[in-house]
Structures are given as structure tokens and as C-alpha cells.
Design an enzyme around this catalytic site. Structure first.
Site, PDB file in Angstrom:
ATOM      1  N   LEU A   1     123.057 -37.097  32.841  1.00 57.64           N
ATOM      2  CA  LEU A   1     123.127 -38.340  32.979  1.00 57.64           C
ATOM      3  C   LEU A   1     122.151 -39.322  32.552  1.00 57.64           C
ATOM      4  CD1 LEU A   1     123.367 -37.710  36.898  1.00 57.64           C
ATOM      5  CD2 LEU A   1     125.278 -38.046  35.385  1.00 57.64           C
ATOM      6  N   GLY A   2     121.097 -38.735  32.015  1.00 56.20           N
ATOM      7  CA  GLY A   2     120.100 -39.812  31.280  1.00 56.20           C
ATOM      8  C   GLY A   2     118.764 -38.771  31.226  1.00 56.20           C
TER       9      GLY A   2
ATOM     10  N   GLY B   1     114.329 -39.818  30.534  1.00 52.71           N
ATOM     11  CA  GLY B   1     113.000 -40.494  30.454  1.00 52.71           C
ATOM     12  C   GLY B   1     112.166 -39.654  29.836  1.00 52.71           C
TER      13      GLY B   1
ATOM     14  N   PHE C   1     109.441 -38.392  31.081  1.00 47.88           N
ATOM     15  CA  PHE C   1     108.885 -37.074  31.796  1.00 47.88           C
ATOM     16  C   PHE C   1     110.158 -35.992  32.288  1.00 47.88           C
ATOM     17  CE2 PHE C   1     105.242 -40.040  32.936  1.00 47.88           C
ATOM     18  CZ  PHE C   1     104.690 -39.520  32.122  1.00 47.88           C
TER      19      PHE C   1
ATOM     20  N   SER D   1     114.707 -35.084  32.420  1.00 50.32           N
ATOM     21  CA  SER D   1     115.955 -35.359  32.176  1.00 50.32           C
ATOM     22  C   SER D   1     116.829 -35.056  33.509  1.00 50.32           C
ATOM     23  CB  SER D   1     116.485 -34.210  31.163  1.00 50.32           C
ATOM     24  OG  SER D   1     115.855 -34.327  29.796  1.00 50.32           O
ATOM     25  N   VAL D   2     117.949 -35.747  33.671  1.00 56.78           N
ATOM     26  CA  VAL D   2     118.536 -35.880  34.960  1.00 56.78           C
ATOM     27  C   VAL D   2     119.903 -35.128  34.714  1.00 56.78           C
ATOM     28  CG1 VAL D   2     119.663 -37.129  36.885  1.00 56.78           C
ATOM     29  CG2 VAL D   2     117.229 -37.623  35.664  1.00 56.78           C
TER      30      VAL D   2
ATOM     31  N   LYS E   1     116.892 -33.738  38.684  1.00 55.78           N
ATOM     32  CA  LYS E   1     115.802 -34.166  37.837  1.00 55.78           C
ATOM     33  C   LYS E   1     115.049 -33.097  37.329  1.00 55.78           C
ATOM     34  CE  LYS E   1     113.657 -37.884  38.944  1.00 55.78           C
ATOM     35  NZ  LYS E   1     112.518 -39.038  39.284  1.00 55.78           N
TER      36      LYS E   1
ATOM     37  N   ASP F   1     107.773 -49.536  38.462  1.00 57.63           N
ATOM     38  CA  ASP F   1     108.520 -49.309  37.174  1.00 57.63           C
ATOM     39  C   ASP F   1     109.990 -49.626  37.696  1.00 57.63           C
ATOM     40  OD1 ASP F   1     109.219 -48.611  34.869  1.00 57.63           O
ATOM     41  OD2 ASP F   1     109.577 -46.529  35.125  1.00 57.63           O
TER      42      ASP F   1
END
Length: 641
Positions: free
Chosen positions: A444-445, A447, A449, A451-452, A467, A560
Site C-alpha cells: 500500500l505504501g 515511509g 520507518f 511499509s504498509v 504497518k 505530520d
């Protein structure tokens, strides 16, 4: 002297005979059947077999002594003509010990039945010398090591059952030479596939060898509960004689052939559960009635979105209806009668365009829906479910009595929360299976820190977002602790809800940490929105910020906020997620002083969440969303966020 000369040769003969006997015991690789003393060889081999048994609780081998001829010993069968041992049947005798290599000297053996004991150690390579052997059963013991490749020399072998042991490594490709083999069961071991000899750890996985496809007379193939990875070799489907096909509980993926029923016309039992196999997404009709199927309806059946006819009548299917079937919106006829299903009849069935639904003779309970097919008494069948209530008057069911306090409690719980109660603890293996091995299709995406991944829990098909923390990245664990600290005491309809967490080690022994959230099917705000959607989402996000700033025991600053962290559910309701950089404040009375927290958000982008540190308001975030909306439609190159 003459007497001595007669006695001396006799003594030498005795000594030589004794030496030969000793040599035969110390060198079992010599086929004693060719020495002319086959009966004595069998006798000595059985005694050596007994010597390796350290515990005989049923005293089966108490008769194995010189007081009786070995062919009369318990569990030993000899041939009538040659008086050689043909069957050794010690199944389920509670024996503890090891297999003696002298078993290879029983050269007339046709059947070895040693299943359901506590035998340890390795399978002796000498078994490969038993060229007359037809059945070798060693199931449910504690045998370890590799399967000897020279078992392939037992050219008359028909039955090979080694399941439920501690065997490891690869399946020898040489077994493909057993042209007479009918039954092969290697289930419940640590077998992995073709691997280098130096690799022994069970976490390493390999595939099922293509060579098994040469066993074209097999009727039973059992490879379940191992560590096989990859696809089922297509050559397996060429073994048309198979009637029991079991490869359950492995890590196999890929799809099954659509003409499997034609390729395997004699198939009676198919066990492929607990793998990553995919079934036929374009399936339109699925008929599995009048079988002996048990267990739950698999959650991934909901991915067959083209399904119109689903008939599962007269089985032993259990459990509640999985929520994942909500995707079968095109379903026209559904027959689940005469099973053992329980729980409530899902309300989503009333939303479908069903023409006919038969749920009779199960254990359904609770209120019957009144919409869709349930509004027409001639289109449904519910008899045999004694604990149903409500529904349309024509059903003549008792009125539902609902405890008001319980009803209020149910209203407070968000959709799916009841189903998730049993998933408070998820193992690495269950997360691995839910995400199909963290496949790119479920990604899914990512960042800095984490991965999802999208995941589907096998218990009821619930869809979640997983996550996974990148613990190699400095600060990842600190981010996790911050997120957990914030999330443990906050509840709001516009905050992404955490389901559970997982802190363990993976199959390679590395630390593994993950958070499991409710899944947001409509993604995040990195896409175009209508004006009405933008306004509604702005209100949702503002409501969540107001709760974080003023509705918590300690004010929380997100730090954020950005489009990627604002997620949309099925109804386009916005939820704020990712609290890895959030800050707990003792109070929020001096917002300017609070700005000393500093800019903590995404690099290159000062998120509107940081403005809340200065102005203590969510109105600016509404302006931010509207400006993003305007930029997307009118000035695509003007605003850069």
C-alpha cells in the site's frame, strides 16, 4: 597325538565359524542372503533390531530369544517355503529406540510396519538393499535427517508412508524411479525441496520437485504440513490415478488448473488449505454440494467477484459467515443448507440481488434481515434454524428480544470491531499469510520507518492494513513506541483504529514489529476530490484534531499531517493515521511556547499540523484542503505541497 590332530581341526572350524558370524554382525552392508546361511542371518538381524530398542512397554519382544524359532516370534511373519522373514509388523507398540542398519539383512522383507511408535535417529541407508520391499510404513515417530536417496533401489515399493516425523531437506529426485509406487505420504515433516546439503534450518524453503510427476501410478500423494514454497508442479496433474491429493499447510502459491476435474478424474479428496493458492477469480458458478467438506468458508472466496451461483449444500461447513463475502454483489442463487453454520445471518445478503437463498438446517441465530431476498417468503428457506427471530411476518418467527443496554453498546462499536476481538494477538506466520508473504500486490505504501501492506485474515476474511516497522532504520523503534503511547488511550470516529500489534521474530530470527489497523479502502487524499467531498473531509479531519487537542486527558499534536496520512473508508469518511511523530503535551495553554517542539514532519513539507502548535485551531487545515482542491483543478502547477 592322533586325538589331538582330530580335535584341533574341529576347534579351528568352530573358531572360523564364530569369526564369520561376528563379521556378519559388524559389516551389515554384506548381503548375507548370498552366503547360504539366510535363516541364521535373519535370526541375527532380528536380535540386532531388538538390541536397538531401549523401551518395550508392551513386552512385544519378550519372545525374541532362543527358546523359540524366530519365525514364531511375535510380530514376525515368515514365508512358508524359504522360512525367511517377510513381514515385520510392530505398529503401535510404544517402542522407543533406533532403527538398526541390520534391517537391511532381512533381504526377503516385503512389509515393514513400524508406524505410531517413538523411534528416533535416521532411516538406515541399508533399507535400500531390500529390493523385495513393497510397503514401508514409519509414520508418527521421531525419525530425523534426510530421506535416503537409495530408497529408490526398492524397486517393488508400492506404499511409502513417512508422515509425522522430523525429516528435513529435499525429497530425493531418485524416488521418481519407484515406478510401482501407489501411495506416497511425507506430510507433517520439515521437508523443504531442493536445497544445498549444508542448509538444514527448517525456515529455509524450497519447491516440490518436478520428478514426482513421473510416479504415474500414484493414488495417494500426501505432502501436507511441510515448508514447501512455490507452485504445485504442473506435471503432478498428469498423474490421473490420484484419488487423495493433500498439500495442505505449506507456503504454496499460484492457481489451480481450471480443468483439474478432467485431469484428475478419480479425485475423491482434495486438501490444499493453509497455502497462498488463488481459486479462480473469474469463477461464475461454484458447486460443491453433497461432499464431506468441513471447516470455515475461506475468506478469499469473496475475491471471486464474478460469482453468481454458489451451492454448498449438505456438507459439514462450520463457523460464522465471513465478512469478505460482502464483495459477492452479483450473487443470484445461494444454497448453504444442511451444514453447521452459526452466528447471525449477515445483513449484507439483503443488499444483494439474490433471486433465491437457502440457509435451512444450520445453527443460525438472531434477527433475520427484511431487505432484498428476505422480503419475499417464496425466495428464501430458513427452516431448521431454531434460534432465529424477527424477519417479515410471513415467516412466523418469534419476535426478537434485544437487551437495550447491549443494543446501546453495539451502537458505540464501529463496524468490524466484534469480528476483530479474537485477533488481539497475531503471530508472524499469520501476518505473513494474511499479506501473502508481503507480496507486491498487497503493498500500500512506505515511509521512512515503515511499509504498509493490505492483509486478509484467514479466520473470517477481515481486511486489515499491516504497518511493518523497518527496524534497520534509526529511530523506527522510537517512532513505534510514540505511536503506541498515543493510540492506547484515544478513541474517535475520525482516527484510524488500531486492531492489534505483533512483536516477535521472523523465520530468519530477526526482530519483527508491526501494527495492524482497520483497512481504509479508498486510500488517502493524494487524489482529486469533489468540492462536497473536500468539505466533508475537512470537517472530519477538523473534528479529529479538535478531539486530539481538547478531548484527550493530555493534548496530542500530530506533527505530520499531510494528504498521505489522511485515509478514507468505504463511505469516504476521513480518518487521521500515522502517529509515529506525535507529541503528548501536559497542557496546551501556550501554543507559541509549544512550537519549540520544532518541525518534525515530512522533510520538505511543513504540514498544517505544525501550524496547530501556533494557532491551536483546525480551521487552517480546512483552508489547506480547499487550497489543494483548487490547485488540482485550476492551478496544477502553482501550489506545491
Amino acid at each position: 597325538m592322533r586325538g589331538l590332530s582330530i580335535l584341533f581341526p574341529f576347534s579351528v572350524k568352530c573358531i572360523v565359524h564364530l569369526l564369520l558370524m561376528r563379521l556378519s554382525l559388524e559389516a551389515p552392508s554384506i548381503d548375507a542372503a548370498t552366503t547360504g546361511s539366510g535363516n541364521e542371518t535373519d535370526h541375527l538381524a532380528l536380535l540386532e533390531f531388538k538390541a536397538k530398542i531401549v523401551h518395550d512397554p508392551q513386552n512385544v519382544m519378550s519372545s525374541w530369544n532362543d527358546s523359540a524359532y524366530f519365525c514364531n516370534w511375535q510380530s514376525v511373519t515368515c514365508g512358508r517355503r524359504h522360512k525367511r522373514v517377510t513381514i515385520l509388523d510392530l505398529q503401535s507398540k510404544g517402542l522407543v529406540g533406533f532403527l538398526s542398519p541390520y534391517i537391511g539383512n532381512l533381504s526377503f522383507l516385503r512389509e515393514i510396519r513400524l508406524g505410531n511408535n517413538s523411534l528416533q535417529g535416521k532411516i538406515p541407508a541399508e533399507v535400500g538393499r531390500l529390493f523385495r520391499l513393497q510397503a514401508f510404513e514409519l509414520f508418527t515417530n521421531q525419525i530425523e535427517g534426510k530421506i535416503p536417496s537409495n530408497l529408490s533401489l526398492c524397486s517393488n515399493l508400492i506404499v511409502l508412508i513417512l508422515e509425522d516425523n522430523k525429516l528435513e531437506g529435499n525429497i530425493p529426485t531418485e524416488l521418481a524411479n519407484l515406478s510401482k509406487l501407489r501411495q506416497l505420504s511425507l506430510a507433517k515433516n520439515y521437508l523443504t525441496g531442493a536445497l544445498p546439503p549444508s542448509i538444514r534450518e527448517p525456515e529455509f524453503v524450497g519447491g516440490i520437485p518436478d520428478a514426482l510427476g513421473k510416479l504415474n501410478h500414484l493414488s495417494i500423494i500426501g505432502l501436507g504440513v511441510n515448508k514447501f514454497l512455490g507452485i504445485i508442479p504442473p506435471v503432478i496433474y498428469n498423474i490421473s490415478s490420484i484419488n487423495i491429493f493433500s498439500m495442505a499447510v505449506n507456503m504454496l502459491h499460484g492457481s489451480l488448473p481450471s480443468d483439474m476435474g478432467i485431469l484428475l478424474p478419480h479425485l475423491r479428496r482434495l486438501q490444499l488449505q493453509d497455502n497462498y493458492l488463488s481459486n479462480l477469480f473469474n469463477l461464475n458458478e461454484f458447486y460443491i454440494s453433497y461432499n464431506n467438506l468441513s471447516g470455515n468458508i475461506p475468506g478469499n472466496l469473496g475475491q471471486c467477484s464474478s460469482l453468481e451461483f454458489l451451492f454448498m449444500r449438505s456438507n459439514n461447513i462450520q463457523g460464522a459467515m465471513p465478512m469478505s463475502l460482502i464483495s459477492l454483489k452479483g450473487l443470484r442463487q445461494f444454497d448453504l443448507s444442511q451444514n453447521n453454520k452459526s452466528g447471525q445471518i449477515p445483513t449484507y445478503l439483503g443488499k444483494f440481488a439474490l433471486e433465491y437463498s437457502n440457509l435451512s438446517f444450520n445453527n443460525f441465530e438472531g434477527e433475520v434481515p427484511t431487505e432484498g431476498v428476505f422480503a419475499n417468503v417464496s425466495s428464501i428457506s430458513l427452516e431448521g434454524n431454531k434460534r432465529l427471530c424477527g424477519g417479515i411476518p410471513e415467516l412466523r418467527l418469534p419476535r426478537c428480544i434485544i437487551d437495550e443496554s447491549k443494543k446501546r453498546k453495539l451502537r458505540l462499536q464501529s463496524p468490524g470491531s466484534l469480528e476483530m476481538k479474537s485477533f488481539r494477538k497475531l503471530s508472524y506466520q499469520r501476518i505473513l499469510k494474511a499479506t501473502e508473504g508481503f507480496s507486491t500486490a498487497n503493498f500500500l505504501g512506505a515511509g521512512r520507518f515503515r511499509s504498509v501492506y493490505k492483509g486478509t485474515l484467514e479466520e473470517d476474511g477481515a481486511i486489515v492494513a499491516v504497518k511493518v516497522l523497518n527496524l534497520q532504520q534509526r529511530g523506527a523503534e522510537k517512532s513505534l513506541m510514540a505511536e503506541c503511547k498515543v493510540l492506547q488511550n484515544i478513541r474517535h470516529r475520525n482516527l484510524v483504529r488500531i486492531m492489534t500489534s505483533c512483536s516477535t521474530i521472523d523465520f530468519q530470527g530477526n526482530d519483527f514489529k508491526a501494527l495492524v489497523y482497520e483497512y481504509m479502502p479508498n486510500g488517502n487524499l493524494d487524489k482529486c476530490l469533489s468540492l462536497l467531498q473536500g468539505m466533508n473531509i475537512a470537517i472530519d479531519v477538523g473534528s479529529a484534531l479538535d478531539y486530539l487537542h481538547h478531548g484527550c486527558q493530555k493534548p496530542i499534536i500530530h506533527c505530520d499531517l499531510k494528504p498521505g496520512n489522511d485515509l478514507l473508508d468505504n463511505d469516504m469518511v476521513a480518518h487521521i493515521g500515522d502517529f509515529g511523530l506525535a507529541k503528548l503535551l501536559s497542557q496546551l495553554t501556550n501554543p507559541i511556547q509549544s512550537s519549540s517542539v520544532g518541525v518534525r514532519g515530512t522533510v520538505g513539507y511543513a504540514a498544517p499540523g505544525n501550524l496547530t502548535l501556533l494557532f491551536d485551531t483546525w480551521f487552517l487545515y480546512i483552508l489547506y484542503l480547499l487550497s489543494k482542491f483548487i490547485s488540482q483543478f485550476f492551478f496544477p502547477n502553482f501550489f506545491q505541497f
